[in-house]
Scaffold this active site. Structure first.
Site, PDB file in Angstrom:
ATOM      1  N   LYS A   1       7.517 -11.894  29.389  1.00 36.23           N
ATOM      2  CA  LYS A   1       8.963 -12.135  29.270  1.00 36.23           C
ATOM      3  C   LYS A   1       9.700 -11.036  30.032  1.00 36.23           C
ATOM      4  CE  LYS A   1      12.098 -13.822  25.678  1.00 36.23           C
ATOM      5  NZ  LYS A   1      12.484 -15.117  26.244  1.00 36.23           N
TER       6      LYS A   1
ATOM      7  N   ARG B   1       4.083  -9.470  22.074  1.00 34.94           N
ATOM      8  CA  ARG B   1       4.382 -10.048  23.387  1.00 34.94           C
ATOM      9  C   ARG B   1       5.104  -9.030  24.261  1.00 34.94           C
ATOM     10  NH1 ARG B   1       7.334 -15.688  23.342  1.00 34.94           N
ATOM     11  NH2 ARG B   1       9.151 -14.394  22.920  1.00 34.94           N
TER      12      ARG B   1
ATOM     13  N   GLU C   1       7.087 -25.935  31.881  1.00 30.93           N
ATOM     14  CA  GLU C   1       8.014 -25.584  30.807  1.00 30.93           C
ATOM     15  C   GLU C   1       9.290 -26.394  30.916  1.00 30.93           C
ATOM     16  OE1 GLU C   1       8.047 -21.768  28.770  1.00 30.93           O
ATOM     17  OE2 GLU C   1       7.786 -20.946  30.763  1.00 30.93           O
TER      18      GLU C   1
END
Ligand code: PLP
Ligand code: COI
Length: 339
Positions: A183, A80, A219
Protein backbone atom coordinates in the site's frame (compact mmCIF):
# COMPACT_ATOMS: atom_id res chain seq x y z
CA UNK A 1 -16.95 20.71 17.96
CA UNK A 2 -19.54 21.61 15.37
CA UNK A 3 -22.61 19.42 15.40
CA UNK A 4 -22.00 16.72 12.82
CA UNK A 5 -24.76 15.26 10.69
CA UNK A 6 -23.57 11.69 11.34
CA UNK A 7 -26.05 10.02 9.02
CA UNK A 8 -25.02 12.11 6.01
CA UNK A 9 -21.24 12.10 6.21
CA UNK A 10 -19.36 11.51 2.99
CA UNK A 11 -15.97 9.84 2.67
CA UNK A 12 -14.01 13.03 3.10
CA UNK A 13 -11.64 14.77 5.48
CA UNK A 14 -13.06 16.45 8.57
CA UNK A 15 -10.72 17.81 11.19
CA UNK A 16 -10.61 15.99 14.51
CA UNK A 17 -8.75 17.22 17.59
CA UNK A 18 -5.54 15.21 17.71
CA UNK A 19 -3.04 13.29 15.64
CA UNK A 20 -0.18 11.17 16.93
CA UNK A 21 3.34 11.37 15.56
CA UNK A 22 6.45 9.34 16.07
CA UNK A 23 9.88 10.10 14.54
CA UNK A 24 12.71 7.85 13.49
CA UNK A 25 16.08 9.58 13.92
CA UNK A 26 19.63 8.41 14.57
CA UNK A 27 18.66 4.80 13.99
CA UNK A 28 15.78 4.62 16.49
CA UNK A 29 12.11 5.44 16.98
CA UNK A 30 11.29 8.16 19.48
CA UNK A 31 8.23 8.24 21.77
CA UNK A 32 4.90 9.19 20.11
CA UNK A 33 3.76 12.79 20.53
CA UNK A 34 0.23 14.16 20.56
CA UNK A 35 -0.32 17.02 18.08
CA UNK A 36 -3.24 19.30 17.29
CA UNK A 37 -1.65 20.82 14.17
CA UNK A 38 -2.80 19.35 10.85
CA UNK A 39 0.35 20.46 9.04
CA UNK A 40 3.83 18.98 8.79
CA UNK A 41 7.08 20.83 8.49
CA UNK A 42 9.44 18.62 6.51
CA UNK A 43 12.60 18.98 4.46
CA UNK A 44 12.01 19.91 0.82
CA UNK A 45 14.29 17.05 -0.26
CA UNK A 46 12.40 14.45 1.81
CA UNK A 47 12.32 11.10 -0.03
CA UNK A 48 8.54 10.81 0.36
CA UNK A 49 8.06 13.93 -1.74
CA UNK A 50 10.43 12.98 -4.57
CA UNK A 51 10.71 9.23 -4.70
CA UNK A 52 7.42 8.09 -3.24
CA UNK A 53 8.98 6.59 -0.14
CA UNK A 54 5.68 6.35 1.71
CA UNK A 55 2.95 3.98 2.78
CA UNK A 56 -0.48 4.53 4.28
CA UNK A 57 -3.14 2.36 5.83
CA UNK A 58 -6.88 2.63 6.33
CA UNK A 59 -8.95 1.06 9.08
CA UNK A 60 -12.10 1.93 10.96
CA UNK A 61 -13.35 2.32 14.52
CA UNK A 62 -17.03 1.74 15.23
CA UNK A 63 -19.29 2.54 18.16
CA UNK A 64 -20.98 -0.74 19.00
CA UNK A 65 -24.54 -1.34 20.04
CA UNK A 66 -23.21 -1.94 23.59
CA UNK A 67 -21.36 1.41 23.56
CA UNK A 68 -17.92 -0.20 23.23
CA UNK A 69 -15.45 1.05 20.65
CA UNK A 70 -14.44 -1.60 18.12
CA UNK A 71 -11.54 -1.50 15.68
CA UNK A 72 -11.56 -4.10 12.94
CA UNK A 73 -8.39 -6.21 12.60
CA UNK A 74 -5.81 -3.47 13.28
CA UNK A 75 -3.09 -6.11 13.63
CA UNK A 76 -3.52 -6.95 9.94
CA UNK A 77 -3.08 -3.31 8.93
CA UNK A 78 0.05 -3.18 11.07
CA UNK A 79 1.47 -6.27 9.36
CA UNK A 80 0.62 -4.94 5.93
CA UNK A 81 2.31 -1.63 6.67
CA UNK A 82 5.36 -3.56 7.87
CA UNK A 83 5.41 -5.36 4.50
CA UNK A 84 4.97 -2.09 2.57
CA UNK A 85 7.75 -0.44 4.59
CA UNK A 86 10.09 -3.37 4.01
CA UNK A 87 9.57 -3.22 0.23
CA UNK A 88 10.19 0.51 -0.12
CA UNK A 89 13.03 0.35 2.42
CA UNK A 90 11.51 2.39 5.22
CA UNK A 91 11.93 1.96 8.96
CA UNK A 92 8.71 0.78 10.65
CA UNK A 93 7.94 1.28 14.35
CA UNK A 94 6.65 -2.28 14.84
CA UNK A 95 3.27 -3.96 15.13
CA UNK A 96 2.91 -3.34 18.88
CA UNK A 97 3.72 0.38 18.62
CA UNK A 98 1.31 0.66 15.68
CA UNK A 99 -1.50 -0.95 17.70
CA UNK A 100 -0.88 1.18 20.78
CA UNK A 101 -0.91 4.35 18.71
CA UNK A 102 -4.11 3.30 16.92
CA UNK A 103 -5.86 2.80 20.26
CA UNK A 104 -4.48 6.07 21.68
CA UNK A 105 -5.47 8.21 18.69
CA UNK A 106 -8.98 6.75 18.73
CA UNK A 107 -9.36 7.40 22.45
CA UNK A 108 -8.10 10.97 21.99
CA UNK A 109 -10.68 11.58 19.26
CA UNK A 110 -13.43 9.52 20.85
CA UNK A 111 -16.09 12.20 20.47
CA UNK A 112 -15.74 11.90 16.69
CA UNK A 113 -16.69 8.22 16.60
CA UNK A 114 -20.12 8.27 14.97
CA UNK A 115 -22.92 6.95 17.20
CA UNK A 116 -24.19 3.41 16.74
CA UNK A 117 -26.91 3.18 14.11
CA UNK A 118 -25.74 6.06 11.92
CA UNK A 119 -23.90 3.82 9.44
CA UNK A 120 -20.82 6.03 9.79
CA UNK A 121 -17.44 5.23 11.37
CA UNK A 122 -14.19 6.84 12.42
CA UNK A 123 -11.64 6.26 9.65
CA UNK A 124 -8.10 5.83 10.93
CA UNK A 125 -5.29 6.80 8.58
CA UNK A 126 -1.76 5.71 9.56
CA UNK A 127 0.94 7.25 7.36
CA UNK A 128 4.64 6.45 7.15
CA UNK A 129 6.91 8.80 5.17
CA UNK A 130 10.58 9.25 4.45
CA UNK A 131 11.45 12.67 5.88
CA UNK A 132 15.24 12.57 5.53
CA UNK A 133 16.76 14.54 2.64
CA UNK A 134 18.23 12.70 -0.37
CA UNK A 135 18.84 13.82 -3.92
CA UNK A 136 20.09 10.51 -5.24
CA UNK A 137 17.56 7.71 -5.27
CA UNK A 138 18.24 6.15 -1.88
CA UNK A 139 16.19 5.39 1.22
CA UNK A 140 16.00 8.21 3.77
CA UNK A 141 17.69 7.97 7.14
CA UNK A 142 14.75 9.70 8.90
CA UNK A 143 11.05 8.77 8.96
CA UNK A 144 7.80 10.04 10.38
CA UNK A 145 4.96 7.74 11.34
CA UNK A 146 1.69 9.49 12.10
CA UNK A 147 -1.95 8.61 12.54
CA UNK A 148 -4.92 10.87 12.08
CA UNK A 149 -8.62 10.09 12.21
CA UNK A 150 -11.65 11.48 10.42
CA UNK A 151 -15.34 10.54 10.66
CA UNK A 152 -16.63 9.07 7.39
CA UNK A 153 -19.75 7.86 5.66
CA UNK A 154 -19.93 5.55 2.64
CA UNK A 155 -17.14 5.57 0.02
CA UNK A 156 -19.62 5.26 -2.83
CA UNK A 157 -22.33 7.74 -2.05
CA UNK A 158 -25.27 5.36 -2.04
CA UNK A 159 -23.71 2.87 0.40
CA UNK A 160 -24.92 -0.69 -0.08
CA UNK A 161 -26.40 -0.10 -3.56
CA UNK A 162 -25.09 -1.71 -6.75
CA UNK A 163 -22.65 0.47 -8.69
CA UNK A 164 -21.70 0.51 -12.36
CA UNK A 165 -18.08 -0.27 -13.15
CA UNK A 166 -16.13 0.53 -16.33
CA UNK A 167 -13.54 -1.95 -17.64
CA UNK A 168 -10.23 -0.15 -18.20
CA UNK A 169 -7.87 -1.68 -20.75
CA UNK A 170 -5.90 1.54 -21.30
CA UNK A 171 -4.31 2.00 -17.86
CA UNK A 172 -2.72 -0.18 -15.20
CA UNK A 173 -2.58 0.73 -11.53
CA UNK A 174 0.35 -1.59 -10.90
CA UNK A 175 2.91 -3.51 -12.97
CA UNK A 176 2.91 -7.33 -12.93
CA UNK A 177 5.99 -7.47 -10.70
CA UNK A 178 5.60 -3.96 -9.29
CA UNK A 179 4.07 -2.54 -6.11
CA UNK A 180 0.39 -3.55 -6.38
CA UNK A 181 0.80 -5.98 -3.46
CA UNK A 182 1.74 -3.20 -1.02
CA UNK A 183 0.00 0.00 0.00
CA UNK A 184 2.16 2.81 -1.33
CA UNK A 185 1.06 6.18 -2.68
CA UNK A 186 2.44 5.60 -6.18
CA UNK A 187 -0.24 3.01 -6.88
CA UNK A 188 -2.91 5.62 -6.19
CA UNK A 189 -1.15 8.26 -8.32
CA UNK A 190 -1.20 5.69 -11.13
CA UNK A 191 -4.95 5.23 -10.71
CA UNK A 192 -6.04 8.87 -10.88
CA UNK A 193 -6.13 9.31 -14.67
CA UNK A 194 -8.15 6.15 -15.08
CA UNK A 195 -10.53 7.09 -12.26
CA UNK A 196 -11.08 10.63 -13.60
CA UNK A 197 -11.91 9.30 -17.07
CA UNK A 198 -14.39 6.83 -15.59
CA UNK A 199 -15.96 9.49 -13.34
CA UNK A 200 -16.40 11.80 -16.32
CA UNK A 201 -18.43 9.04 -17.99
CA UNK A 202 -20.52 8.56 -14.86
CA UNK A 203 -18.85 5.44 -13.45
CA UNK A 204 -17.82 5.51 -9.78
CA UNK A 205 -15.14 2.82 -10.29
CA UNK A 206 -13.03 1.01 -12.86
CA UNK A 207 -12.23 -2.65 -13.23
CA UNK A 208 -8.52 -3.24 -13.77
CA UNK A 209 -7.36 -6.25 -15.74
CA UNK A 210 -3.95 -7.85 -15.29
CA UNK A 211 -1.27 -5.59 -16.73
CA UNK A 212 0.53 -8.26 -18.73
CA UNK A 213 -2.17 -10.02 -20.75
CA UNK A 214 -5.38 -8.13 -20.00
CA UNK A 215 -6.90 -11.54 -19.57
CA UNK A 216 -7.54 -11.76 -15.83
CA UNK A 217 -9.46 -9.57 -13.41
CA UNK A 218 -7.23 -7.67 -10.96
CA UNK A 219 -8.99 -5.07 -8.81
CA UNK A 220 -11.97 -2.78 -8.74
CA UNK A 221 -10.85 0.80 -8.04
CA UNK A 222 -9.44 0.98 -4.51
CA UNK A 223 -11.08 -2.30 -3.57
CA UNK A 224 -10.72 -6.03 -4.25
CA UNK A 225 -13.07 -7.83 -6.60
CA UNK A 226 -15.10 -10.92 -5.72
CA UNK A 227 -17.76 -12.93 -7.46
CA UNK A 228 -20.35 -15.46 -6.39
CA UNK A 229 -21.03 -18.40 -8.65
CA UNK A 230 -23.50 -20.90 -7.25
CA UNK A 231 -22.00 -22.00 -3.97
CA UNK A 232 -18.58 -20.46 -4.61
CA UNK A 233 -16.87 -17.27 -3.46
CA UNK A 234 -14.30 -16.45 -6.15
CA UNK A 235 -11.63 -13.77 -5.90
CA UNK A 236 -8.51 -12.97 -7.95
CA UNK A 237 -5.09 -14.05 -6.69
CA UNK A 238 -2.50 -11.79 -8.30
CA UNK A 239 0.78 -10.17 -7.31
CA UNK A 240 -0.57 -6.81 -8.41
CA UNK A 241 -3.64 -6.95 -6.15
CA UNK A 242 -3.50 -5.45 -2.66
CA UNK A 243 -4.11 -8.19 -0.05
CA UNK A 244 -7.36 -6.75 1.30
CA UNK A 245 -8.15 -7.37 4.95
CA UNK A 246 -11.85 -7.13 4.15
CA UNK A 247 -11.50 -9.75 1.42
CA UNK A 248 -9.46 -11.98 3.73
CA UNK A 249 -12.31 -11.71 6.26
CA UNK A 250 -15.01 -12.36 3.65
CA UNK A 251 -13.23 -15.53 2.56
CA UNK A 252 -13.46 -16.76 6.15
CA UNK A 253 -17.10 -15.68 6.53
CA UNK A 254 -17.98 -17.28 3.18
CA UNK A 255 -16.39 -20.54 4.32
CA UNK A 256 -18.29 -20.26 7.65
CA UNK A 257 -21.50 -20.02 5.60
CA UNK A 258 -20.62 -23.20 3.76
CA UNK A 259 -19.43 -21.60 0.52
CA UNK A 260 -16.39 -22.92 -1.30
CA UNK A 261 -13.68 -20.29 -1.49
CA UNK A 262 -11.55 -19.97 -4.62
CA UNK A 263 -8.60 -17.61 -4.54
CA UNK A 264 -7.12 -17.95 -8.02
CA UNK A 265 -6.57 -16.25 -11.34
CA UNK A 266 -9.99 -15.14 -12.53
CA UNK A 267 -10.43 -14.87 -16.28
CA UNK A 268 -12.33 -11.84 -17.52
CA UNK A 269 -14.08 -14.28 -19.86
CA UNK A 270 -15.71 -15.92 -16.80
CA UNK A 271 -17.76 -12.79 -16.07
CA UNK A 272 -20.95 -13.99 -17.80
CA UNK A 273 -20.95 -17.09 -15.59
CA UNK A 274 -21.03 -15.14 -12.31
CA UNK A 275 -24.28 -14.71 -10.38
CA UNK A 276 -23.12 -11.80 -8.20
CA UNK A 277 -20.12 -9.47 -8.18
CA UNK A 278 -18.85 -7.03 -5.61
CA UNK A 279 -16.02 -4.76 -4.54
CA UNK A 280 -14.70 -4.98 -1.00
CA UNK A 281 -12.40 -2.93 1.19
CA UNK A 282 -12.29 -0.88 4.35
CA UNK A 283 -13.68 2.20 2.61
CA UNK A 284 -15.95 0.30 0.19
CA UNK A 285 -17.05 -2.26 2.87
CA UNK A 286 -18.93 -4.43 0.38
CA UNK A 287 -20.20 -2.49 -2.58
CA UNK A 288 -22.29 -4.66 -4.87
CA UNK A 289 -21.54 -4.36 -8.57
CA UNK A 290 -24.67 -3.93 -10.67
CA UNK A 291 -23.13 -3.63 -14.12
CA UNK A 292 -19.71 -4.08 -15.63
CA UNK A 293 -19.43 -2.14 -18.87
CA UNK A 294 -16.84 -3.12 -21.47
CA UNK A 295 -16.83 -0.29 -24.01
CA UNK A 296 -14.13 -1.92 -26.17
CA UNK A 297 -16.28 -4.96 -26.82
CA UNK A 298 -19.53 -3.03 -26.42
CA UNK A 299 -20.88 -5.49 -23.84
CA UNK A 300 -22.59 -4.84 -20.51
CA UNK A 301 -22.64 -7.59 -17.91
CA UNK A 302 -25.55 -7.31 -15.49
CA UNK A 303 -25.46 -8.62 -11.93
CA UNK A 304 -28.19 -6.83 -9.99
CA UNK A 305 -31.75 -7.87 -10.61
CA UNK A 306 -34.19 -4.97 -10.06
CA UNK A 307 -31.26 -2.80 -8.91
CA UNK A 308 -30.74 -5.03 -5.85
CA UNK A 309 -27.61 -6.73 -4.54
CA UNK A 310 -27.51 -10.52 -4.74
CA UNK A 311 -28.52 -12.67 -1.81
CA UNK A 312 -25.07 -13.97 -0.84
CA UNK A 313 -23.41 -10.56 -1.19
CA UNK A 314 -26.13 -9.17 1.09
CA UNK A 315 -25.64 -11.92 3.68
CA UNK A 316 -21.87 -11.37 3.70
CA UNK A 317 -22.36 -7.63 4.11
CA UNK A 318 -24.68 -8.03 7.09
CA UNK A 319 -22.44 -10.61 8.75
CA UNK A 320 -19.36 -8.40 8.39
CA UNK A 321 -21.16 -5.30 9.68
CA UNK A 322 -22.69 -7.24 12.59
CA UNK A 323 -19.21 -8.32 13.75
CA UNK A 324 -17.82 -4.80 13.35
CA UNK A 325 -20.69 -3.30 15.36
CA UNK A 326 -20.81 -5.98 18.06
CA UNK A 327 -24.29 -7.11 17.07
CA UNK A 328 -23.18 -10.70 16.61
CA UNK A 329 -20.37 -12.77 18.12
CA UNK A 330 -16.85 -12.36 16.76
CA UNK A 331 -15.81 -16.03 16.61
CA UNK A 332 -12.46 -15.33 14.94
CA UNK A 333 -11.35 -12.69 17.45
CA UNK A 334 -11.01 -9.98 14.79
CA UNK A 335 -12.16 -7.01 16.76
CA UNK A 336 -10.05 -4.97 19.19
CA UNK A 337 -12.59 -3.51 21.60
CA UNK A 338 -12.43 -1.14 24.55
CA UNK A 339 -14.64 1.29 26.38
N1 PLP B 1 -7.33 -2.61 -2.98
C1 PLP B 1 -6.86 -1.36 -2.93
C2 PLP B 1 -6.12 -0.85 -4.10
C3 PLP B 1 -7.08 -0.58 -1.79
O1 PLP B 1 -6.64 0.68 -1.73
C4 PLP B 1 -7.80 -1.11 -0.71
C5 PLP B 1 -8.01 -0.34 0.50
O2 PLP B 1 -7.26 -0.41 1.43
C6 PLP B 1 -8.26 -2.42 -0.81
C7 PLP B 1 -8.02 -3.14 -1.96
C8 PLP B 1 -9.01 -3.06 0.31
O3 PLP B 1 -8.18 -3.41 1.37
P1 PLP B 1 -8.71 -3.47 2.85
O4 PLP B 1 -9.85 -4.41 2.85
O5 PLP B 1 -7.56 -3.99 3.63
O6 PLP B 1 -9.09 -2.11 3.22
C1 COI C 1 -9.42 1.94 2.21
O1 COI C 1 -10.28 1.15 1.85
O2 COI C 1 -9.17 2.18 3.41
C2 COI C 1 -8.61 2.63 1.25
O3 COI C 1 -7.48 2.88 1.53
C3 COI C 1 -9.23 3.01 0.00
C4 COI C 1 -8.98 4.45 -0.41
C5 COI C 1 -9.59 5.44 0.51
C6 COI C 1 -7.56 4.71 -0.72
Amino acid sequence: MEKLDWGNLSFGYLKTDYNLRCRYRDGKWEEPEVHTDEYLNIHMAATSLHYGQESFEGLKAFRGRDGDIRIFRPDENAKRMAASAAYVKMAFPGVDAFLKMVEQVVRLNEKYIPPYGTGASLYIRPLLIGTGAQVGVHPASEYLFLIFTTPVGPYYKDGFKPIDVLVDRDHDRAAPLGTGHIKVGGNYAASLESQELAHAKGYPAVLYLDAKEKRYIDECGAANFFAIKGNRYITPASHSVLPSITNMSLKTLAADMGLEVESRKVEFAELPTFDECGACGTAAVITPIGRIVDETENITYEFAKDGKAGEITTRLYHRLRAIQLGEEPDPHGWVMSFR
